[in-house]
Design a protein around this motif. Structure first.
Motif, PDB file in Angstrom:
ATOM      1  N   GLU A 100       0.832  -1.196  -0.027  1.00 12.86           N
ATOM      2  CA  GLU A 100      -0.014  -0.095  -0.050  1.00 12.86           C
ATOM      3  C   GLU A 100       0.953   1.288   0.041  1.00 12.86           C
TER       4      GLU A 100
ATOM      5  N   LEU B  20       2.003   2.048  -3.396  1.00 12.64           N
ATOM      6  CA  LEU B  20       0.889   2.464  -4.337  1.00 12.64           C
ATOM      7  C   LEU B  20       0.710   3.952  -4.004  1.00 12.64           C
ATOM      8  N   LEU B  21       0.596   4.306  -2.622  1.00 12.77           N
ATOM      9  CA  LEU B  21       0.290   5.657  -2.172  1.00 12.77           C
ATOM     10  C   LEU B  21       1.454   6.625  -2.694  1.00 12.77           C
TER      11      LEU B  21
ATOM     12  N   LYS C 206      -5.132  -0.612  -8.174  1.00 15.07           N
ATOM     13  CA  LYS C 206      -4.639  -1.891  -7.320  1.00 15.07           C
ATOM     14  C   LYS C 206      -4.877  -1.269  -5.922  1.00 15.07           C
ATOM     15  N   LEU C 207      -4.894  -0.099  -5.437  1.00 14.95           N
ATOM     16  CA  LEU C 207      -5.207   0.240  -4.138  1.00 14.95           C
ATOM     17  C   LEU C 207      -6.770  -0.164  -3.710  1.00 14.95           C
TER      18      LEU C 207
ATOM     19  N   ARG D 189      -7.710  -2.595  -0.774  1.00 10.66           N
ATOM     20  CA  ARG D 189      -8.390  -2.010   0.091  1.00 10.66           C
ATOM     21  C   ARG D 189     -10.129  -2.519   0.249  1.00 10.66           C
TER      22      ARG D 189
END
Length: 134
Positions: A51, A54-55, A110-111, A115
């Motif tokens: 994550e 990705l962030l 993807k995130l 989530r």
């Protein structure tokens, strides 16, 4: 990925340079769709992306100096006083921003999967209400 002959790339770039603004936006959207398809075909199943990674992609933007330079070049282009060198620089910036936008969109998807939330939720959370090209 198959190598594309240099002449074809040069022809594509030459055609892009001749397009007016609205058509250029449509062309870029089409090219992004083609790149996205090619990426999905060539992408092997990869291990779960973190994550945090990705962030980092989602939140990456041009520096304030680069944003100022891009705004200046766009203004020069709009009023018709841009030099050939500045125009080439503008095209590089535009390509870079479009590439970042594509990477950001992929990271958002993807995130959202990671989530288990709707993509719209993340778009509202992370994307500015206006873009560099609004």
């Amino acid at each position: 990925m198959m190598a594309v002959p240099t002449e074809i790339r040069k022809r594509a770039i030459a055609l892009l340079e001749q397009l007016p603004g609205e058509s250029l936006v449509k062309a870029v959207e089409f090219l992004e769709a083609l790149c996205h398809e090619a990426l999905q075909v060539s992408e092997a199943p990869n291990p779960q992306v973190s994550e945090a990674a990705l962030l980092q992609i989602i939140q990456h933007h041009l520096s304030p100096e680069e944003q100022d330079r891009l705004a200046y070049l766009r203004q020069q282009n709009e009023i018709g006083v841009i030099t050939h060198t500045e125009h080439q620089e503008l095209l590089i910036y535009v390509e870079r921003v479009e590439q970042q936008d594509a990477e950001r969109a992929e990271a958002l998807m993807k995130l959202a999967q990671l989530r288990k939330v709707d993509l719209k939720v993340l778009i509202n959370d992370f994307l500015p209400k206006h873009s560099n090209f609004a």
